[in-house]
Design an enzyme around this catalytic site. Sequence first.
Site, short mmCIF file in Angstrom:
data_model
loop_
_atom_site.label_atom_id
_atom_site.label_comp_id
_atom_site.label_asym_id
_atom_site.label_seq_id
_atom_site.Cartn_x
_atom_site.Cartn_y
_atom_site.Cartn_z
N HIS A 262 0.86 -1.19 0.00
CA HIS A 262 0.00 0.00 0.00
C HIS A 262 0.89 1.23 0.00
O HIS A 262 1.95 1.23 0.62
CB HIS A 262 -0.89 -0.01 1.26
CG HIS A 262 -2.05 0.92 1.17
ND1 HIS A 262 -1.95 2.26 1.42
CD2 HIS A 262 -3.36 0.68 0.85
CE1 HIS A 262 -3.15 2.82 1.26
NE2 HIS A 262 -4.02 1.89 0.91
N ASP A 316 -8.02 -5.16 -0.04
CA ASP A 316 -8.45 -6.05 -1.11
C ASP A 316 -8.10 -7.52 -0.87
O ASP A 316 -8.52 -8.39 -1.63
CB ASP A 316 -7.82 -5.61 -2.44
CG ASP A 316 -8.41 -4.30 -2.96
OD1 ASP A 316 -9.62 -4.10 -2.79
OD2 ASP A 316 -7.66 -3.48 -3.51
C1 ACO Z 1 -7.80 -0.31 -2.36
C2 ACO Z 1 -6.43 -0.20 -2.77
O1 ACO Z 1 -6.17 0.48 -3.71
S1 ACO Z 1 -5.25 -0.97 -1.84
C3 ACO Z 1 -3.98 -1.37 -3.00
C4 ACO Z 1 -4.45 -2.42 -3.96
N1 ACO Z 1 -3.40 -2.84 -4.90
C5 ACO Z 1 -2.79 -4.04 -4.80
O2 ACO Z 1 -3.04 -4.86 -3.94
C6 ACO Z 1 -1.79 -4.33 -5.89
C7 ACO Z 1 -0.49 -4.85 -5.31
N2 ACO Z 1 0.23 -3.81 -4.63
C8 ACO Z 1 0.98 -2.90 -5.31
O3 ACO Z 1 1.10 -2.97 -6.54
C9 ACO Z 1 1.68 -1.79 -4.55
O4 ACO Z 1 1.92 -2.19 -3.22
C10 ACO Z 1 0.87 -0.47 -4.57
C11 ACO Z 1 0.62 -0.03 -6.01
C12 ACO Z 1 -0.46 -0.63 -3.89
C13 ACO Z 1 1.65 0.60 -3.83
O5 ACO Z 1 2.82 0.77 -4.52
P1 ACO Z 1 3.94 1.85 -4.22
O6 ACO Z 1 3.65 2.67 -3.05
O7 ACO Z 1 4.18 2.58 -5.50
O8 ACO Z 1 5.16 0.92 -3.83
P2 ACO Z 1 6.34 0.51 -4.78
O9 ACO Z 1 5.83 -0.08 -6.06
O10 ACO Z 1 7.24 1.70 -4.88
O11 ACO Z 1 7.00 -0.67 -3.96
C14 ACO Z 1 7.95 -0.51 -2.90
C15 ACO Z 1 8.66 -1.83 -2.73
O12 ACO Z 1 7.74 -2.82 -2.27
C16 ACO Z 1 7.61 -3.87 -3.22
N3 ACO Z 1 6.19 -4.18 -3.36
C17 ACO Z 1 5.16 -3.30 -3.33
N4 ACO Z 1 4.00 -3.96 -3.49
C18 ACO Z 1 4.30 -5.26 -3.62
C19 ACO Z 1 3.51 -6.41 -3.83
N5 ACO Z 1 2.20 -6.31 -3.95
N6 ACO Z 1 4.14 -7.60 -3.92
C20 ACO Z 1 5.49 -7.68 -3.82
N7 ACO Z 1 6.28 -6.61 -3.63
C21 ACO Z 1 5.69 -5.41 -3.54
C22 ACO Z 1 8.16 -3.30 -4.53
O13 ACO Z 1 8.63 -4.32 -5.37
C23 ACO Z 1 9.24 -2.38 -4.03
O14 ACO Z 1 10.35 -3.17 -3.68
P3 ACO Z 1 11.87 -2.64 -3.95
O15 ACO Z 1 11.97 -1.39 -3.11
O16 ACO Z 1 12.73 -3.76 -3.50
O17 ACO Z 1 11.93 -2.34 -5.41
O1 OAA Z 2 -5.69 4.71 -0.15
C1 OAA Z 2 -5.30 4.11 -1.17
O2 OAA Z 2 -4.32 4.47 -1.85
C2 OAA Z 2 -5.99 2.90 -1.62
C3 OAA Z 2 -6.99 2.35 -0.65
O3 OAA Z 2 -6.65 1.64 0.27
C4 OAA Z 2 -8.39 2.73 -0.81
O4 OAA Z 2 -8.70 3.53 -1.71
O5 OAA Z 2 -9.23 2.23 -0.07
#
Ligand code: ACO
Ligand code: OAA
Length: 380
Positions: A262, A316
């Site tokens: 997140h 999620d």
């Molecule tokens: C309701 C919502 O919107 S909640 C979020 C729902 N989305 C998901 O579940 C999709 C999976 N999660 C993700 O893609 C990401 O965690 C996001 C998009 C939610 C947040 O991403 P960001 O804040 O941009 O984090 P970022 O991509 O910079 O990751 C930071 C580090 O954690 C790792 N990381 C982040 N998310 C994940 C993941 N889901 N699985 C494995 N590794 C991860 C990255 O690879 C990165 O590692 P590194 O520093 O070694 O390169």
């Molecule tokens: O806050 C965020 O970036 C995503 C999230 O968890 C939501 O929208 O519920």
Amino acid sequence: MTNTASIAKGLEGVLFTESKLTFINGTEGILTHLGIPIQEWAENSTFEELSLALLNGQLPTAAELAQFDADLKANRAIPEALTEIIKGMPRGVHPMQALRTAVSYLGLLDPQAEDTSAEARRAIATRMIAQFSTIIAAINRAQEGQDIIAPRMDLTHAGNYLYMLSGKEPTAEQARLFDIALVLHVDHGMNASTFTAIATGSTLSDMYSCITSAIGALKGPLHGGANEAVMDMLDEVGTPDQAEGYITKKLDNKEKIMGVGHRVYKYFDPRSRVLRDYAEVVASKEGKSNYYQILETIEKVVVDRIGSKGIYPNVDFYSGTVYSDLGIKKEYFTPIFALARISGWCASLIEYTGNNRLLRPDAVYTGATDAHYVQLQDRQ
Ligand SMILES: CC(=O)SCCNC(=O)CCNC(=O)[C@H](O)C(C)(C)COP(=O)(O)OP(=O)(O)OC[C@H]1O[C@@H](n2cnc3c(N)ncnc32)[C@H](O)[C@@H]1OP(=O)(O)O
Ligand SMILES: O=C([O-])CC(=O)C(=O)O
């Protein structure tokens, strides 16, 4: 020239406005609405009450809530012309595409759509909150080739949605479980879809354009679409005994795991804890799904392996198992997120546009300089 080091990639940590609605402490896993912890909302409140509380910026009185509840019920039905559009949509489209189109069409049918006054935005918000559930249930039924079921006025918002899906009145327990899931999804600060709604609203565009933009943003798998992607992952894993090997391999290959990680939470998302508890109760009671056991294993491996990077389950991760146990198909998990988030989108949009300033960030220019136009025939 601006230094690229000053770029806040993904707008991480950028503060662009004030809000009184939602507070998140990502390191401790705290979420409050109007200062009240999400766990208390989940335990004591309803979708209707939290929606109104956010629209008003305060807890409603009993009379205010009764009036809002009556207004929502009075607005549950959708125009016949929209029902026809939904029935005529091609089969097999993603329901989020169908929702985006339906909401856009709803705007065409609303004589107040172009009114961007605070009063009109508020009236449209109430109607949209009421109608989202009818639209999504109608899309679900139409896509399955079934007759569309008219809403009932004697059921709660959550209970009525479940009724419109199957034509059967849900048990009180099912309706309450679904209501809690909705409460958990209503609002979450400046997430991508709320930000998108606000960005559109900041141009003084109409509510339907704002909400249509937000639906598009929620659809993506990095945001709301992750709940469906988690279910795809569970189906791919198959059985609980495969879970550890499956997820270990993914992590070894540096693949992303859906439903974890997140932008703000670097610890457990508190909503995922509430959903996990309900998912566990449902799984143990009904003895129905392998899903809960698979998720438990994935959570353990993820937290052990990459918890130190701040990667923990988000909202999620467990929501789909709850929906699935309620008989909802995975393609509808993200529309259900929208069904709840419509209230947060509207409340944030109304709050922002009440003290509006056009949103317009900037980029560091890294392209060519001192270039001149070259005639087509002279290019290599
Ligand atoms: C309701 C919502 O919107 S909640 C979020 C729902 N989305 C998901 O579940 C999709 C999976 N999660 C993700 O893609 C990401 O965690 C996001 C998009 C939610 C947040 O991403 P960001 O804040 O941009 O984090 P970022 O991509 O910079 O990751 C930071 C580090 O954690 C790792 N990381 C982040 N998310 C994940 C993941 N889901 N699985 C494995 N590794 C991860 C990255 O690879 C990165 O590692 P590194 O520093 O070694 O390169
Ligand atoms: O806050 C965020 O970036 C995503 C999230 O968890 C939501 O929208 O519920």
